[in-house]
Scaffold this active site. Sequence first.
Site, PDB file in Angstrom:
ATOM      1  N   HIS A 299     -12.502   5.249 -15.360  1.00  0.00           N
ATOM      2  CA  HIS A 299     -13.769   5.751 -14.652  1.00  0.00           C
ATOM      3  C   HIS A 299     -13.603   7.237 -14.011  1.00  0.00           C
ATOM      4  CE1 HIS A 299     -17.657   4.931 -12.023  1.00  0.00           C
ATOM      5  NE2 HIS A 299     -16.996   5.646 -11.468  1.00  0.00           N
ATOM      6  N   GLU A 300     -12.678   7.654 -13.462  1.00  0.00           N
ATOM      7  CA  GLU A 300     -12.441   8.579 -12.716  1.00  0.00           C
ATOM      8  C   GLU A 300     -12.068   9.803 -13.932  1.00  0.00           C
ATOM      9  OE1 GLU A 300     -13.314   8.771  -9.693  1.00  0.00           O
ATOM     10  OE2 GLU A 300     -13.362   6.634  -9.717  1.00  0.00           O
TER      11      GLU A 300
END
Length: 859
Positions: A299-300
């Site tokens: 996600h990051e």
Amino acid sequence: MPGTNLTREEAQLRARLLTVDAYEIDLDLSGAQEGGTYRSVTTVRFGSAEAGAETFIDLVAPTVHEVVLNGESLDAKAVFADSRIALANLQAGPNELKVVADCEYTNTGEGLHRFVDPVDDQAYLYTQFEVPDARRVFASFEQPDLKATFQFTVKAPSGWTVISNSSTPEPSGDVWVFAPTPRISTYITALIVGPYHSVHSSYEGPDGQSVPLGIYCRPSLAEFLDADAIFDVTRQGFDWFQEKFDYAYPFEKYDQLFVPEFNAGAMENAGAVTIRDQYVFRSKVTDAAYEVRAETILHELAHMWFGDLVTMEWWNDLWLNESFATYTSIACQAYAEGSKWPHSWTTFANSMKTWAYRQDQLPSTHPIMAEIGDLDDVLVNFDGITYAKGASVLKQLVAYVGMDEFFSGVQAYFKAHAFGNTRLSDLLGKLEETSGRDLKAWSKAWLETAGINVLRPAIETDANGTITSFAVRQEAPALPAGAKGEPVLRPHRIAIGLYDLDDSSGKLVRSDRIELDILDRDLTEVPELVGRHRPAVILLNDDDLSYAKVRLDAESLRHVTQHLGDFEASLPRALCWASAWDQTRDGELATRDYLSLVLSGIGKESDIGVVQSLHRQVKLALDLYSAPEWREQGVARWTEATLAHLKSAEPGSDHQLAWARAFAATARTDEQLDFLAALLDGSQSVEGLAVDTELRWAFLQRLAATGRADEAAIAAEYARDKTAAGERHAATARAARPSAEAKAEAWASVVESDKLPNALQEAVIGGFVQTDQRALLAPYTEKYFAAVKGVWESRSHEMAQQIAVGLYPALQVSAGTLDATDAWLGSAEPNAALRRLVSESRSGVERALKAQAADAAAG
């Protein structure tokens, strides 16, 4: 007075006036080991469109010593007020501002957070700036569309390491001078400072690309750091994202820093991602925990492109940042070659989407593209709609336009807007070009309206079991009381799965699948199914392409009730589990019947993430949705089942560990608590079950909550685990003790004092609220309403929100709690953010009352 708020109109006016070129930030953190304040010197170069114009720069600091604008010293006391420094008489064209201030370390996880590790007594620092907290460390034009370059110079204690967005330089003495960043937003700048342990590697990509990779944690966690596994997931993400985005990683290195007392899961600082260090696992965890950590890592990493390279213009498009990162991280897990979690859409259906469904049925429900008028709005908008509903709708959009067409549009979007700011229309325009679909009506229906649709099959068969007519009925239930907007029917892209029981394997196997568009009307005919023999189960929204509540017809429900655990694939099982849970929350399925359904099928559930979700949901249903007069019987039945599964599970398996935790959560009889205590002291054992550090604390906390472990036992366990995690666990155990004195002490430490750091405050709240201590907690309803507004007005946002949500009397499920809440809402005049949080909590009590009534009626 604005306080620390900023309105969208103010941001728009400032953006029209200013272009920001560069920041030079000089921080003296040499006294960080002792704490207190530190010197912050900011020089910012910016352009003004008008001569003589006025604006302001943001700063939260106890003292401003010097403000120099274009060489002229301003009276700091006169121009600094309410987190703003007023800037008047700007020059047309270039301007230069220098601000010298003393800033404060925090213990709230906002700004520059300072933590002292009890293992080595060393301080560890990290920044957390989203949404508006760069201004706690340096003077800044704090809004995402005023991008600039950032050059940090940091003086740190000898022997420490300093990490930022740019590559880490060799220090000159104790001074670290970083190269300027590319043009980025203030909220994704970062500094991580301290005697951190590190491991280094690289990503070797196409065409000779080499990206340095670093992983950091405190030395006290180094023995638990599985760096190779983290690097593997990271490289998988680099491969998949660069192929799908057709844009090389845009920063010069990629560090991942596991930091203490982090409020969120992680934060996408450009090239320097901070992650909560609970993801460095000190004890055995199930594969579900590794899957969640991998999704967080991906996600990051996705944010490096969507959010950091291309950034929203204003926070109303926050959802697009978060939804895109959520969708692509799960898609990467599902589709990337060699992924360990190809079932990630199952996890998404059973966790993220249930969060979205819950959020979308609260009075605060809002369109995915929320109307964000100011910073107060956005601070409470990191919710299930922004992340999970948005990602669900993006998944449907991909099905609607086609995956290749979707990513072709994304590629064009990155190339057109690199290092700039955008609105939703910029992305949709590219997707329209690549897909040929007109997305304006789709966007209006899905992104600009609130609420959730219900899809039901309308089926008729003849005497031979042949389908004579089939349609999908769509409903738009009324929005919750107090919610803005009107219910709407929407276009859905769904699949319909046909399942039959295979006699040889005993499994429910999909025999066919039809994918189609459901129209924005009451009834959509499905002629493809007419003339077919009716299968055992007809599952709408198979493969979970759309976002909707799904109901089964009577015949399908009968088979699912008997064979839910027998689906061959994990995703249809998860969809049926989620539907049953949704019906329980809605009072359509009695808690006692939900419990029976789970107990009949969970033993066949192979997906450990689904098993653990079911554990959480059963406990919540028993705690809040069961009829009070039946609750003890239901909890007893569940606890006996958890113990039986613990003893029969495969030794050393993830299922065994999950059942051990589930048993510990509700053990209550003398015999059960004796067994728990015996597992803790080692006088009894279960083959294959390692009672390690984290499991010991889970057992002890339950023993403390039931009065079986006293302060001496808690202190002894903390002596065994004298770490930051041990300190948190001990605080939870102390607050969990079933005595008026323990509750008063916990309440005072959180509400009447503001000395606890964020992680310890959260731990105390978690211990204070025990579901089988309702009578003991009843007096705190009145205390909560007497205190919550004052807490909100005197604490930082993160600390106040923990208290406002965590201490709301959610366990006091009664009309009296609703009345007390309504009286407070009517008289206290809370600001919009606090009103929203309390109203959401009230909605939970209202839902619980409805579900309890349904459960009582079923008895």
